[in-house]
Design a protein around this motif. Sequence first.
Motif, PDB file in Angstrom:
ATOM      1  N   ARG A  29     -27.966  19.595  -3.359  1.00 24.16           N
ATOM      2  CA  ARG A  29     -27.991  18.137  -3.473  1.00 24.16           C
ATOM      3  C   ARG A  29     -29.319  17.609  -3.987  1.00 24.16           C
ATOM      4  O   ARG A  29     -29.377  16.548  -4.617  1.00 24.16           O
ATOM      5  N   SER A  30     -30.401  18.347  -3.716  1.00 24.13           N
ATOM      6  CA  SER A  30     -31.714  17.852  -4.129  1.00 24.13           C
ATOM      7  C   SER A  30     -31.797  17.665  -5.643  1.00 24.13           C
ATOM      8  O   SER A  30     -32.496  16.766  -6.128  1.00 24.13           O
ATOM      9  N   THR A  31     -31.074  18.485  -6.394  1.00 21.26           N
ATOM     10  CA  THR A  31     -31.086  18.349  -7.849  1.00 21.26           C
ATOM     11  C   THR A  31     -30.544  16.991  -8.263  1.00 21.26           C
ATOM     12  O   THR A  31     -31.123  16.298  -9.118  1.00 21.26           O
ATOM     13  N   TYR A  32     -29.459  16.589  -7.651  1.00 26.47           N
ATOM     14  CA  TYR A  32     -28.827  15.327  -8.023  1.00 26.47           C
ATOM     15  C   TYR A  32     -29.574  14.129  -7.455  1.00 26.47           C
ATOM     16  O   TYR A  32     -29.627  13.069  -8.087  1.00 26.47           O
ATOM     17  N   TRP A  33     -30.164  14.292  -6.284  1.00 29.23           N
ATOM     18  CA  TRP A  33     -30.950  13.193  -5.725  1.00 29.23           C
ATOM     19  C   TRP A  33     -32.184  12.909  -6.570  1.00 29.23           C
ATOM     20  O   TRP A  33     -32.511  11.750  -6.857  1.00 29.23           O
ATOM     21  N   THR A  34     -32.895  13.961  -6.946  1.00 30.80           N
ATOM     22  CA  THR A  34     -34.092  13.751  -7.772  1.00 30.80           C
ATOM     23  C   THR A  34     -33.721  13.194  -9.140  1.00 30.80           C
ATOM     24  O   THR A  34     -34.413  12.318  -9.674  1.00 30.80           O
ATOM     25  N   THR A  35     -32.632  13.671  -9.705  1.00 26.64           N
ATOM     26  CA  THR A  35     -32.179  13.147 -10.997  1.00 26.64           C
ATOM     27  C   THR A  35     -31.814  11.679 -10.883  1.00 26.64           C
ATOM     28  O   THR A  35     -32.172  10.862 -11.750  1.00 26.64           O
ATOM     29  N   LEU A  36     -31.120  11.320  -9.813  1.00 25.78           N
ATOM     30  CA  LEU A  36     -30.737   9.922  -9.602  1.00 25.78           C
ATOM     31  C   LEU A  36     -31.971   9.039  -9.457  1.00 25.78           C
ATOM     32  O   LEU A  36     -32.035   7.940 -10.034  1.00 25.78           O
ATOM     33  N   VAL A  37     -32.945   9.500  -8.694  1.00 24.15           N
ATOM     34  CA  VAL A  37     -34.180   8.731  -8.517  1.00 24.15           C
ATOM     35  C   VAL A  37     -34.875   8.531  -9.863  1.00 24.15           C
ATOM     36  O   VAL A  37     -35.350   7.430 -10.181  1.00 24.15           O
TER      37      VAL A  37
END
Length: 267
Positions: free
Chosen positions: A34-42
Amino acid sequence: MSATTTSRASSAGSGGVTAAHVLRSEWLKLVTVRSTYWTTLVAVLVAAAVSLLAGTVVNADRGGELALRVATGSLSIVALVMGVLGVLAVGGEYGTLQIRSSVAAVPQRWPVLVAKGVVVGAWSFVVGLVVTFGSFGLLALLLGARGADVPFDGATAGALVGGASYLAIVAAFAVGLGALVRATAAGITVMAALLFVAPIVVALIAALTGADWLGTVNDYLLSSLGGVLFAPKGSAAIELWAALIALACWVAAVWIPALLLTARRDV
């Protein structure tokens, strides 16, 4: 590790594990956390917020002149976000001890780290393209609605691609740093210090001491070098070729010891 486990690891590492297999494995690791998508979203939200704000407050008469600078203005923050992604890609694996499975499959170890750097860098480059071109397009739309002419030419496209390249370099640097320190918190702290604290400290010392050579030091900090890649033509403090060589030195400074230590340290 028992003799049986060692034997299995050796057979797995020599049983036809190719570079493509390692790359595919690292890609799956990256896209399944999930960290990949959270950082991308941010990263995308930060860039969009900056563009939306600038598109409503920037003087429309200077919109065409400032569009590129504003579109790449969020990259200093987005670079840290991509740096966090790079550190998490390695630190998270050490934190959960998943690195042991990776080492068992690829006993040489260094292909795993190189593959991780490649996939994280590639992901960050794509995110960078979305951020830079998306920001510029949003600004052009907002400023165009206010009567501003926002030209798009080859030089502009090159600067936007340069911004994406900077994010890829920062992410790859962060992967090497994460492998070097093997601790997520420490890696993120170092990235924040390099990208934000170091330029402030150098500038402050230069202002207090009047030392001209500190200006040159500031030009060769990681964040300043990245700025050269997306600066408008003729506005950078140093030449592009010099910035690329210096960036390569920054990456080598963490990757060479990271590769050596990865091959020797226990997991």
